[in-house]
Design a protein around this motif. Sequence first.
Motif, short mmCIF file in Angstrom:
data_model
loop_
_atom_site.label_atom_id
_atom_site.label_comp_id
_atom_site.label_asym_id
_atom_site.label_seq_id
_atom_site.Cartn_x
_atom_site.Cartn_y
_atom_site.Cartn_z
N ILE A 26 0.82 -1.21 0.00
CA ILE A 26 0.00 0.00 0.00
C ILE A 26 0.86 1.26 0.00
N CYS A 69 -12.84 -2.60 1.75
CA CYS A 69 -11.60 -3.29 1.39
C CYS A 69 -11.11 -4.18 2.52
N CYS A 84 -9.52 3.79 -1.88
CA CYS A 84 -8.46 3.87 -2.90
C CYS A 84 -8.56 2.69 -3.84
N GLY A 128 -8.74 -1.68 -2.75
CA GLY A 128 -10.05 -2.32 -2.65
C GLY A 128 -10.91 -2.05 -3.87
N SER A 137 -4.13 -4.63 2.56
CA SER A 137 -5.08 -3.56 2.87
C SER A 137 -4.57 -2.72 4.03
N CYS A 138 -4.70 -1.39 3.90
CA CYS A 138 -4.24 -0.53 5.01
C CYS A 138 -5.27 -0.52 6.13
N LYS A 193 -8.08 1.14 6.38
CA LYS A 193 -8.78 2.40 6.68
C LYS A 193 -10.28 2.31 6.35
N CYS A 194 -10.63 1.64 5.26
CA CYS A 194 -12.06 1.59 4.92
C CYS A 194 -12.54 0.14 4.92
S1 SF4 Z 1 -9.23 0.57 -0.25
FE1 SF4 Z 1 -9.40 1.43 1.84
S2 SF4 Z 1 -8.60 -0.11 3.29
FE2 SF4 Z 1 -8.02 -0.71 1.18
S3 SF4 Z 1 -5.96 0.08 1.01
FE3 SF4 Z 1 -7.33 1.63 0.12
S4 SF4 Z 1 -7.85 3.00 1.83
FE4 SF4 Z 1 -6.89 1.18 2.72
#
Ligand code: SF4
Length: 550
Positions: A307, A484, A523, A526, A477-478, A480-481
């Motif tokens: 990421i 994803c 982003c 996902g 996956s980071c 954050k959301c």
């Molecule tokens: S889609 Fe959302 S959870 Fe997945 S890497 Fe991007 S910001 Fe992070």
Amino acid sequence: MSKNLSELSGRKGLRENLFEELGVAASQTGAVSKEQASALADEFLMGKANVYGAATFYDFLRPENQGKKVYACNGSACLVAGTQDALHNKLKGSFTEDEIGEMCCLGRCHENSAFHYAGRNYSGADIDKINDIRSGTVVPMDKYHVATSGTQLLTAPFPGIAPYYATLKKALSLSPDDLLATLKVSGLRGRGGAGFPIAFKLESCKNTAGDTKFIVCNADEGDPGAYSDRYLLEERPHSVLLGMIIAGYITGAGHGVVYIRGEYPEAVAITQAAIDDIRTAGYIGDNILGSGFSYDFKVIKAQGAYICGEETALLSSIEGQRPEVRVRPPYPTQHGLFNKPTVVNNVETLACIPWIVENGGDAFAAIGKGRSTGTKLVSLDGHFNRPGIYEVDMGTPLRVVTDTLGGGFRKPVKAMHIGGPLGGLVPVSKIDDLTVDFESFSQAGFLLGHASVVCLPQEYPVIRYVEHLFRFTAHESCGKCFPCRLGSTRGYEMVDKAINTDYKMDRVLFTDLITTMEIGSLCALGGGLPLPIRNALQYFNEELKQYFEN
Ligand code: SF4
Ligand SMILES: Cc1cc2nc3c(=O)[nH]c(=O)nc-3n(C[C@H](O)[C@H](O)[C@H](O)COP(=O)(O)O)c2cc1C
């Protein structure tokens, strides 16, 4: 992300960098301990949880990595080549199971069997020399084809530092506005995946007030199958560096940061050596060539997280924050690294700038097709008879790449995954419909991306590849959301269960899941994964339908 944390991290600028300190802390044991994280938190006036949370995000800093001595590549190209089980077994002859870790990806997609040992990468038949490698008597070799079918722009021979940096003299004799106009005429678009015109970013950064600005080179090249940025950094580092200096002159940025993936140790060393060479030659530093413009570089070695290739996650990473994607606006050109105006561009995009300055924007715009101007580097994996890096004019038929340059497939192939894990899965029946440019791929329902090609051999089950893509996304996956973070894991669980038990997936539920990821993700990790999954469902339904109940 926190603007306050960005400010705190920025207090020491790039001189003493928290992210680098985390790497130093882990260098002895392979992981950052709680005590080390706590001491760094005190030093940078941050919360202990912030620093420990950031450290444990990365493959090479987290506790699970402790004690690893050798790493097998688990990227898509090595996976579908089927070389890694045998590699693992051979490694077990020299290392305990606990000492063997995984890295993704080492960029040795041209010959696979890739592994990393003691700061060097190896591939192909190297594993059979593991004892000599351990005793230090083997020099790593890395041979792949490099050729062009049209304009030799990025792959042109390097003439030496002094002749090459004549272009810097020329650039500094022009005004930033003139150079910006030249780049606008060239039509140069980002090569990192999104194809955004570079001139707009440079102009936005130039027009944002600020004493301190940054040009960041995104050399995280995380797409398994891609090694064209590695080629540029190792074989043509000066085109990237000169491109960054010129971008700095245009925007008024005095600092260039090259963020290079940790899986490319050779690229890190070569880029640093190239910077040292131009410092000695007087092409960076204060008042370059008497122009009044000052510029210098910092190389940052990343620590294993796909990421971090996403530009805002990359900025958080350099700041030592957990590399979570940032919501835009504000854009990096306004609030970037340490909250300062910042331009982030891909290696290949930046490497095109010197040629454009030397030859003119019109000359660049004359190469290619439509809005896809210039050339593109394509990375071919080990399923081709001539795997390697090929430079083609945008608009070149894909067939020329696969057959004329790549020499055709070594064994029967049913699809090519082009543009990384978030790119389209192109069935071989579509080869004659495509040309290498942004529009051709997107109009056909695929994505040019960074133009890496990973072949899916005839015998490789598409369902296994779909499982691999979900697992990859879940790991990277980071968080954050939730579409994803949860969607990638749920998708992996469903596919895994369908492969390993008599469970059949509900097609409506499955389609709902990928649609939610597609439209609800922040982003393109996902949001982009559904593309190859949809391609798989469309073109390989006969093979996949047994895993669905309806
Ligand atoms: S889609 Fe959302 S959870 Fe997945 S890497 Fe991007 S910001 Fe992070
Ligand atoms: C998950 C993800 C991974 C990415 N990885 C990379 C990468 O490794 N290298 C890169 O240049 N761009 C990558 N990008 C694109 C960057 O966010 C950004 O668009 C790019 O660095 C801008 O440079 P360019 O305009 O020169 O392409 C990635 C994007 C996403 C969503």
